[in-house]
Design an enzyme around this catalytic site. Structure first.
Site, PDB file in Angstrom:
ATOM      1  N   HIS A  76       0.510  -1.027  -0.205  1.00  0.00           N
ATOM      2  CA  HIS A  76       0.049  -0.149   0.051  1.00  0.00           C
ATOM      3  C   HIS A  76       0.712   1.159  -0.216  1.00  0.00           C
ATOM      4  CE1 HIS A  76       1.021   0.886   5.252  1.00  0.00           C
ATOM      5  NE2 HIS A  76       0.360  -1.268   4.277  1.00  0.00           N
TER       6      HIS A  76
ATOM      7  N   HIS B 287      12.787   0.142   5.030  1.00  0.00           N
ATOM      8  CA  HIS B 287      12.873   1.136   5.934  1.00  0.00           C
ATOM      9  C   HIS B 287      12.981   1.595   7.370  1.00  0.00           C
ATOM     10  CE1 HIS B 287       8.145   1.243   6.429  1.00  0.00           C
ATOM     11  NE2 HIS B 287       8.116  -0.112   5.326  1.00  0.00           N
TER      12      HIS B 287
ATOM     13  N   ASP C  65       6.467  -3.083  11.637  1.00  0.00           N
ATOM     14  CA  ASP C  65       5.199  -2.926  10.255  1.00  0.00           C
ATOM     15  C   ASP C  65       4.089  -3.731  10.329  1.00  0.00           C
ATOM     16  OD1 ASP C  65       6.935  -4.992   9.199  1.00  0.00           O
ATOM     17  OD2 ASP C  65       6.773  -3.384   6.889  1.00  0.00           O
TER      18      ASP C  65
ATOM     19  N   GLU D 194      -4.160  -3.332  13.257  1.00  0.00           N
ATOM     20  CA  GLU D 194      -4.749  -3.230  12.275  1.00  0.00           C
ATOM     21  C   GLU D 194      -6.211  -4.193  12.648  1.00  0.00           C
ATOM     22  OE1 GLU D 194      -2.295  -4.614   8.131  1.00  0.00           O
ATOM     23  OE2 GLU D 194      -1.467  -2.957   8.503  1.00  0.00           O
TER      24      GLU D 194
ATOM     25  N   ASN E 215       2.942   5.952  15.411  1.00  0.00           N
ATOM     26  CA  ASN E 215       2.257   5.943  16.565  1.00  0.00           C
ATOM     27  C   ASN E 215       2.475   7.545  16.916  1.00  0.00           C
ATOM     28  OD1 ASN E 215       1.472   5.105  19.718  1.00  0.00           O
ATOM     29  ND2 ASN E 215       0.382   3.790  18.046  1.00  0.00           N
TER      30      ASN E 215
ATOM     31  N   ASP F 254       4.858   2.485   4.551  1.00  0.00           N
ATOM     32  CA  ASP F 254       4.965   1.816   3.768  1.00  0.00           C
ATOM     33  C   ASP F 254       6.069   2.337   2.510  1.00  0.00           C
ATOM     34  OD1 ASP F 254       5.686  -0.799   4.103  1.00  0.00           O
ATOM     35  OD2 ASP F 254       4.060  -1.198   2.716  1.00  0.00           O
TER      36      ASP F 254
ATOM     37  N   ARG G 140       1.718  13.312   7.044  1.00  0.00           N
ATOM     38  CA  ARG G 140       0.968  14.486   7.772  1.00  0.00           C
ATOM     39  C   ARG G 140       1.325  16.347   7.612  1.00  0.00           C
ATOM     40  NH1 ARG G 140       0.587  10.811  11.448  1.00  0.00           N
ATOM     41  NH2 ARG G 140       1.649  10.469  12.750  1.00  0.00           N
TER      42      ARG G 140
ATOM     43  N   ASN H 183      -3.581  23.753  14.009  1.00  0.00           N
ATOM     44  CA  ASN H 183      -2.936  22.918  11.662  1.00  0.00           C
ATOM     45  C   ASN H 183      -3.573  21.088  11.954  1.00  0.00           C
ATOM     46  OD1 ASN H 183      -1.475  22.348   9.911  1.00  0.00           O
ATOM     47  ND2 ASN H 183       0.043  21.611  10.700  1.00  0.00           N
TER      48      ASN H 183
END
Length: 545
Positions: free
Chosen positions: A11, A128, A147, A182, A290, A314, A392, A502
């Site tokens: 993804h 990663h 992950d 998940e 997180n 990812d 973000r 924001n």
């Protein structure tokens, strides 16, 4: 050395370009295709490539596919094993592996002129790790990756010394902290591999009363190992149907899972510190998004500094894979900023406005104009510079508002079509952050940690204070973000508050705004008072009078 990085298989497809060790461009496919997360993480979609973002990266640098020295694909099918051997129920995973093996040919078709022999497979968790350990500012660091899954694992712990990675530990599937979270996301009625941040927000409304029982399925085993097996969630509370109200038991289950996640991560970090003696911990993988767990690690782990990849999910593996391959030919430089996506000149933005035939102004100072609207309690759509890489909004594609009215949280959630329990974030002048926020690292430019809000400030900026008294802070340094720093200074002169609200410039279920057309469409469909598009201002009263 010109390396194009590609993330495609699961993804958040994305592309990144590294030239002579310097990160030139990085962008997620969703920003171009306007499909949230680019695609769903199904075997049947594994063939889809980030064609649009890859082409843009090359265009940004004036390159063609023939000019590339390598394409780094963030997955190595040679390391994969059948799903049933890994304890996963994924009967079509073989299709995903087949697509991965054929990726060089697919890429050559998508990028005409590319030699498929230039494609290099980079192990998913190494990609990663590189996105954190090589992209971060410290060449010597411990790195922790957690992950959902890669080829056959869901974890990597390692040590970077002068850009070289030593892998110290991995954990094979089915044990996965990412899949654990998940699965809970889905049980609580949210979209898995998408809405995990909603579970984190919901956890603040609950009590971790199930944490001890969850420990039978998830927790540290010592010596840098852990277990994270499938949990019979329905034994704790009934599943929530999507779109229905959440119950206290749902919040308690979220709080319990959050507690177990934090304790497991903390144990892994302590072991990694004992093995490396490093001062700095870098992190990537979806679990590293997180913010609550990140702050717990910052406070309670033995590391003196924690740096998290802004695109830790990812999407970031595109950057990490490119850096990993580039490092084989020489040193690479830290990324420096998350503003790695598309941008437009002032004249190009003017042309967009002229073509759209909307009335606009060119204030003497857009920062002062925006501060005036915010001080009068208006909502501003802020579109400036290059777009952010990662999930973000960091002051380039943002919705801004006054933090002094508690009602603005509900107002913004209504504008965006979000759940009522989700917080919005404060953006604060870096030099003022320490008097308002504590309990997390400062500065905090990437909004990857939560901080405690000082008691005397909670009533002054209630819109950005979560139910537990925390806030997910972004600090703004005038040296890095001079325009936004001027907005904050001008707003403080008017209100006495060095903080503005924001949140990302988008509506629910839509990717973050990326190009001027997206900005105009969002402005036209949401009750926003002002669109600040570069130096230009579009006022709702002028457009919809």
């Amino acid at each position: 050395m010109r390396v194009l990085g590609i993330n495609a298989l699961f993804h958040d497809p994305a592309a990144a370009l590294v030239i002579d060790g310097v990160v030139v461009a990085a962008a997620e496919e969703e920003r171009f295709s306007r499909r949230k997360h680019g695609k769903r993480p199904l075997p049947f979609s594994a063939w889809e490539l980030p064609e649009l973002s890859a082409r843009w990266c090359l265009e940004r640098a004036g390159l063609t596919p023939r000019d590339l020295d390598a394409v780094a694909y963030a997955y190595d099918p040679a390391l994969a094993r059948p799903a049933e051997e890994l304890g996963l129920h994924d009967p079509y995973d073989w299709l995903r592996q087949d697509y991965a093996r054929q990726a060089p040919g697919f890429l050559a078709e998508a990028l005409p002129g590319l030699d498929p022999e230039q494609v290099r497979f980079v192990p998913h968790h190494v990609a990663h790790a590189a996105s954190a350990g090589l992209a971060g500012p410290h060449p010597d660091n411990a790195v922790l990756v957690l992950d959902g899954r890669g080829e056959c694992g869901a974890h990597l712990a390692g040590h970077y010394r002068d850009g070289e990675l030593e892998v110290l530990a991995t954990r094979d599937l089915p044990d996965s902290l990412g899949l654990f979270y998940e699965d809970l996301t889905q049980h609580l009625g949210f979209l898995r591999s998408s809405d995990e941040f909603k579970v984190m927000a919901l956890a603040s409304y609950g009590s971790p009363r199930f944490a001890e029982e969850l420990g039978a399925y998830v927790g540290p085993l010592g010596d840098g190992d852990f277990r994270a097996r499938p949990v019979p969630w329905a034994e704790f509370t009934a599943p929530r149907a999507p779109g229905t109200p959440w119950l206290p038991a749902h919040a308690d289950l979220a709080a319990s899972a959050q507690r177990v996640l934090e304790e497991t991560q903390l144990a892994l970090a302590r072991d990694l510190h004992a093995r490396t003696g490093a001062d700095v911990l870098t992190m990537a993988g979806g679990v590293a998004l997180n913010c609550v767990a990140n702050s717990r690690l910052y406070r309670d782990s033995p590391f003196s500094e924690l740096w998290v990849q802004p695109a830790a999910g990812d999407a970031g593996t595109a950057l990490g894979a490119a850096l990993h391959v580039a490092r084989e030919r020489g040193p690479v430089k830290p990324m420096g900023t998350a503003a790695l996506g598309r941008g437009w000149s002032d004249e190009e933005l003017r042309a967009w406005l002229e073509n759209a035939a909307v009335p606009y102004e060119e204030p003497a100072d857009i920062a002062e104009a925006v501060a005036g609207v915010l001080a009068a309690d208006g909502v501003v759509a802020w579109f400036q510079g290059r777009s952010e890489y990662g999930p973000r909004a960091l002051g380039h594609r943002s919705l801004l508002a006054h933090p002094g009215r508690a009602e603005n949280l509900e107002r913004l959630n209504a504008v965006k079509g979000r759940e009522e329990f989700r917080p919005v974030a404060p953006m604060v002048r870096a030099e003022r952050a320490g008097e308002i926020f504590s309990g997390g690292p400062l500065p905090s430019p990437y909004m990857l940690f939560v901080h405690d809000v000082a008691e005397e400030w909670r009533a002054r900026i209630p819109a950005v204070v979560h139910v537990d008294g925390t806030a997910r802070v972004q600090t703004v340094d005038a040296a890095d973000e001079p325009l936004m720093a001027r907005v904050l200074a001008a707003f403080e002169r008017r209100t006495g508050l060095p903080v503005v609200v924001n949140t990302s410039l988008n509506t629910a279920g839509r990717p973050m705004v990326d190009d001027p057309r997206d900005a105009l469409e969002c402005f036209g469909s949401a009750p926003v008072d002002l669109l600040a598009l570069g130096p230009f201002a579009v006022r709702r009263a002028g457009v919809f009078a």
